[in-house]
Design a protein around this motif. Structure first.
Motif: not given
Length: 337
Positions: A214-236
């Motif tokens: 995933y990091a190879e295909k979407f880079g730093f921006i995509g990785t940060v976005t994915l981690l943001g979604l994961i953190m949003a799920m944990f916040a919920r």
């Protein structure tokens, strides 16, 4: 999707009846995988059923979640949480059984770490005295040291983690290839269908190594976005735990947070060189039937619990106003256990 919504509609108080069947199924599947299961890379983790494979460790995680929630709720109600024989002793026995069945029989130390995290988190939230939690933690650490030191390939993985570039063509191959994949993504990634590492270079590209791809295909921006979604799920999930109507439902949500959290940390940490490699999936991202089914079941259970959460409004001098967060009528009855 079917599992998520199916579990989401199942009455919460029905899980008390399903607890013992789940335990029996977990024990049977754990024995079957050792007797007739397929051995892959020295580990017995999968049972082939027709053209499909089943991983008993995922069922054991879900069963442990249900059992621990009922176990701690019962001890809280009976005021025996601090009783060594009634609480800590059964907990240590359960911990040792999990270690033996999952870490020894199935050679799955990653899933064992996830289950230990679930036990620790739920023990803390249940109110188990910290001294006893430290005792359980000490037992866990001692078991992990024994499991690692007694197994040659685990010792090799630890040495590879400490110096991954020492043998990139041998023991450190997967770690080196994962770091190459992550680094190749750059800021914006190589793009869809432009991965290099996914095609024969990085082992288990669709499963354990999915984060690196995933990091190879979407880079730093995509990785940060994915981690943001994961953190949003944990916040919920944390928000649902805080507003859970009783100890049982709160413990369920906390167990799910520990499950998903530890599994994500182990998977992502291994792909970026912060943790030793472990054969464990990234929840909802990795390809894999057993993992996806049971994490969906666990999240469906939390979704069900969210129907009964409470809003606590304290603006008017601490006045409390409770109602259903899911839009259900305020007259709905809470489940009883």
């Amino acid at each position: 999707v079917i599992v998520f919504f199916g579990i989401g509609k199942l009455p919460l108080n029905s899980w008390h009846k399903l607890e013992k069947p789940l335990i029996v199924l977990s024990i049977i599947s754990a024995l079957i995988v050792r007797l007739v299961g397929d051995q892959v890379n020295g580990a017995y983790r999968w049972i082939q059923i027709g053209g499909l494979s089943f991983q008993p460790a995922e069922l054991i995680k879900f069963t442990l979640l249900i059992w621990l929630a009922f176990f701690f709720t019962d001890k809280i109600k009976s005021n025996t949480l601090k009783d060594f024989n009634k609480t800590l002793k059964p907990l240590i026995i359960a911990l040792l059984l999990v270690g033996f069945v999952v870490a020894v029989l199935q050679s799955d130390l990653g899933s064992t770490a996830v289950m230990v995290a679930m036990i620790a988190a739920m023990s803390i939230v249940a109110g188990l005295p910290m001294k006893r939690i430290i005792l359980v933690g000490a037992v866990s650490v001692m078991c992990f040291v024994i499991f690692i030191s007694a197994t040659p390939y685990r010792r090799q993985r630890l040495q590879t983690f400490l110096n991954p570039s020492a043998d990139c063509q041998g023991a450190g191959y997967q770690t080196c290839q994962a770091l190459i994949a992550v680094g190749s993504g750059g800021i914006f990634g190589l793009g869809l269908a432009r991965s290099v590492q996914a095609y024969g270079y990085l082992p288990e590209a669709a499963n354990d190594s999915i984060f690196a791809i995933y990091a190879e295909k979407f880079g730093f921006i995509g990785t940060v976005t994915l981690l943001g979604l994961i953190m949003a799920m944990f916040a919920r999930l944390v928000r649902i735990a805080e507003r859970a109507p009783d100890d049982y439902t709160r413990l369920i949500v906390v167990g799910v947070i520990a499950w998903f959290g530890m599994q994500s940390i182990i998977n992502i940490g291994a792909m970026i060189g912060l943790l030793p490699l472990k054969g464990i999936t990234l929840p909802f991202i990795s390809y894999g039937g057993s993992s996806l089914i049971f994490v969906s079941a666990a999240l469906g259970l939390v979704f069900n619990i969210s129907h009964y959460t409470e809003f606590r409004l304290s603006k008017n001098k601490g006045v409390r106003n409770d109602h259903r967060s899911s839009g259900q009528a305020a007259t709905n009855e809470r489940p009883s256990y």
